[in-house]
Design an enzyme around this catalytic site. Structure first.
Site, PDB file in Angstrom:
ATOM      1  N   ASP A  11       0.910  -1.165   0.000  1.00  0.00           N
ATOM      2  CA  ASP A  11       0.000   0.000   0.000  1.00  0.00           C
ATOM      3  C   ASP A  11       0.942   1.206   0.000  1.00  0.00           C
ATOM      4  O   ASP A  11       1.233   1.777   1.031  1.00  0.00           O
ATOM      5  CB  ASP A  11      -0.917  -0.012   1.227  1.00  0.00           C
ATOM      6  CG  ASP A  11      -0.185  -0.074   2.544  1.00  0.00           C
ATOM      7  OD1 ASP A  11       0.938  -0.642   2.607  1.00  0.00           O
ATOM      8  OD2 ASP A  11      -0.706   0.465   3.544  1.00  0.00           O
ATOM      9  N   HIS A 243       9.521  -0.485   9.060  1.00  0.00           N
ATOM     10  CA  HIS A 243       8.605  -1.629   9.090  1.00  0.00           C
ATOM     11  C   HIS A 243       8.726  -2.499   7.822  1.00  0.00           C
ATOM     12  O   HIS A 243       9.090  -3.669   7.891  1.00  0.00           O
ATOM     13  CB  HIS A 243       7.158  -1.140   9.199  1.00  0.00           C
ATOM     14  CG  HIS A 243       6.890  -0.205  10.330  1.00  0.00           C
ATOM     15  ND1 HIS A 243       6.953  -0.586  11.639  1.00  0.00           N
ATOM     16  CD2 HIS A 243       6.559   1.111  10.340  1.00  0.00           C
ATOM     17  CE1 HIS A 243       6.658   0.449  12.418  1.00  0.00           C
ATOM     18  NE2 HIS A 243       6.424   1.487  11.653  1.00  0.00           N
TER      19      HIS A 243
HETATM   20 CA    CA Z   1       2.933  -0.703   3.981  1.00  0.00          CA
END
Ligand code: CA
Length: 314
Positions: A11, A243
């Protein structure tokens, strides 16, 4: 040695862009494609950002596939206004990279992933770093193909630390808990890179400052990364958690994780990832969760690899 085949499902916000950059920068990975989803940003912007990042590094040979525009939990995607502060209005720190030259492929993200799973099987590495609708749709359509994939790694959840959406839920899981629960309850085995590990990988602005002086490609990715550090963490000296880059890195090199915990997890309606109580004593463990990481080696390797790629850009 043949190169490792990898697909990343994004995303595409800032840390997604930094994960795509890592896969591009790793000379031992064959980058098969980027599949896209909603999350940090609507799916069409996710497609656009992915194309722009690839083109920034002169890699329009890597194809982009459009995936889910909404999840299993809600019928339409609604972007939280709080994401502007973390990823910018456009998802990539409000840095203007213009319009992409390329566009998404005709084939859907789900069909591309399933076709690749069928074709490459155990040689394929799949990395999911957004909400799990595409992963869930792949399993729903062809679980057998997904079971054959050699390595599946997701970024999501928080097991021993608090969440970043609320005290018990992490954003990727909380954005589509119904799809996540389906994925966790399926017979597909996968590795999980939760906040427990990623919050230990903090890059400071000073760590990447010299990227901007190398060339335009370096300046752009530096500007994008810098927005995230400041927006998310308010302080350049603390740094920003990597992340999604850690998930891509750990898919290539699982030994970067110094503590893997094997278990069976589930997801609650409220987005909390937690042990599946009724599966506690099953001998088969479907999930491997990263609880700690060699942050020093990760940081040094990532930064050096990216610098080398930037230097090779015109
Ligand atoms: Ca992401």
């Amino acid at each position: 040695m043949p190169k490792m085949k990898m697909i990343i499902d994004c995303d595409t916000g800032i840390d997604d862009a930094l994960a795509i950059s890592y896969i591009l920068a790793n000379p031992d990975i064959e980058f098969l494609g980027v599949s896209t989803t909603f999350g940090n940003i609507a799916v069409d912007q996710s497609v656009k950002n992915s194309l722009l990042i690839l083109e920034n590094f002169g890699r329009s040979d890597v194809k982009v596939y459009r995936g889910a525009d909404h999840g299993w939990t809600k019928p339409v995607y609604e972007r939280s206004p709080s994401l502007d502060a973390v990823h910018g209005h456009n998802g990539i720190g409000d840095v203007d990279l213009g319009e992409p030259k390329g566009k998404a492929q005709e084939q859907s993200a789900v069909d591309f992933i399933i076709e690749s799973a069928r074709k490459y099987g155990k040689d394929l590495h799949l990395v999911f770093v957004g909400p799990l609708a595409n992963f869930a749709n792949c399993i729903k359509k062809d679980e057998e193909a997904m079971r054959q994939v050699g390595n599946i790694t997701i970024m999501g959840g928080a097991l021993t630390v608090q969440g970043n959406r609320n005290i018990y839920a992490e954003a990727n899981i909380a954005d589509d808990p119904v799809a996540a629960k389906y994925v966790f309850g399926s017979g597909v085995h996968f590795n999980i890179i939760p906040l427990d590990a990623t919050l230990r990988t903090l890059f400071k602005v000073s760590d990447i400052e010299d990227w901007q002086t190398i060339n335009q490609a370096g300046k752009k990715i530096y500007d994008i990364a810098r927005f995230y550090y400041i927006g998310e963490y308010q302080n350049e000296d603390i740094g920003g958690a990597m992340h999604d880059p850690l998930a891509a890195f750990a898919s290539y090199d699982p030994s970067i994780i110094t503590n893997w915990y094997e278990c069976n997890l589930t997801v609650e309606e409220n987005g909390r990832m937690i042990g599946a109580f009724e599966e506690l004593n099953l001998p088969e463990k479907r999930h491997k969760v990263a609880l700690d990481v060699d942050a020093k080696r990760f940081t040094e390797t990532y930064i050096e690899m990216l610098k080398k790629m930037i230097e090779n850009c015109l």
